[in-house]
Write an enzyme that holds these catalytic residues in place. Sequence first.
Site, PDB file in Angstrom:
ATOM      1  N   GLY A   9     -11.176 -24.269 -10.232  1.00 37.12           N
ATOM      2  CA  GLY A   9     -10.197 -23.549 -11.074  1.00 37.12           C
ATOM      3  C   GLY A   9      -9.324 -25.051 -11.435  1.00 37.12           C
ATOM      4  O   GLY A   9      -9.106 -24.732 -12.188  1.00 37.12           O
ATOM      5  N   LYS A 208     -16.166 -16.347  -8.174  1.00 35.32           N
ATOM      6  CA  LYS A 208     -16.922 -17.082  -8.327  1.00 35.32           C
ATOM      7  C   LYS A 208     -18.221 -17.677  -8.158  1.00 35.32           C
ATOM      8  O   LYS A 208     -19.288 -17.814  -8.481  1.00 35.32           O
ATOM      9  CB  LYS A 208     -16.689 -18.561  -9.879  1.00 35.32           C
ATOM     10  CG  LYS A 208     -16.820 -19.685 -10.276  1.00 35.32           C
ATOM     11  CD  LYS A 208     -16.905 -20.615  -9.712  1.00 35.32           C
ATOM     12  CE  LYS A 208     -15.487 -20.820  -9.156  1.00 35.32           C
ATOM     13  NZ  LYS A 208     -15.317 -22.038  -7.612  1.00 35.32           N
TER      14      LYS A 208
END
Length: 309
Positions: A9, A208
């Site tokens: 992120g 992810k």
Amino acid sequence: MRIVIALGGNALLKRGDPMTADIQRENIRSVAGHIAPLAHEHELIISHGNGPQVGLLALQAACYTRVEPYPLDVLDAQTEGMIGYMIEQELMNHLPHERPCATLLTMVEVDPGDPAFSNPAKFVGPVYGKEEMERISREKGWIFRMDGDSWRRVVPSPNPCRIVEIMPIRLLIEKGVTVICAGGGGIPVVRVPGTSQRFSGVEAVIDKDLASALLAREVNADLLVMATDVDGVYLDWKTPRARRIEHATPGSLRKIDFAPGSMGPKVEAACRFVEATGKRAAIGALEDIQELVSGDAGTQVTPGSSAGG
């Protein structure tokens, strides 16, 4: 080599950054500058996180009360397209014309019986103070947990089982395309009972890193790189005894407890990939990505190495 790069992120938003398009664009431009040189020598497949963006879209949708808020699978698709577009464009600005890029919206099949649906634990969205968290929880029915010193929304995070678009992903790679796919862990879907190729979306967010490990296995990658904002996996993190693990095997890493909201998923993803393929995974800082690929930085996970710090 064929390399799957999973961008954390921090590639889009650093902690404390306002969630504006300009700031995300600036961060992604820097990311592209680090990644582009690798595309000259290797086949690249890129995935990325989307937690803050999903949370922001959910908040924006909740402000418009004339329609029901969009479900998480639709928000996953929106953010995958938005972030993929930015990564693709910035990479293209760094690469010669003969090195094409493409973003592919990616559905990832999950098991409807996965226990994650009864135990939401995946952080999405921005951080909140206690009072604001309590207000939003009352108004929207969201579930929150502590993330460091603040509160964040948590949603189900089922295990990724199958990448639905794996065939077109492979075809693009074979044609020399740098592929951006499985963003945010992909769009979570379940198979319609009694069918083989009919799916419906579910309210969830897939991790992810775990999706990237599955992607790396299914495209027969030589290396899985998880790029984050720290230079590797640490023992005794945030203590005076903190020391980086430079080399490890899946077996040695599985003996250590890592925070589920931090290094836990990355370590698990690395272990899954190495155990399934006998190849290498690396975890470390985006700025060190050239050295992560060469094996000279970060935490390198291989079948035959041993833990060190």
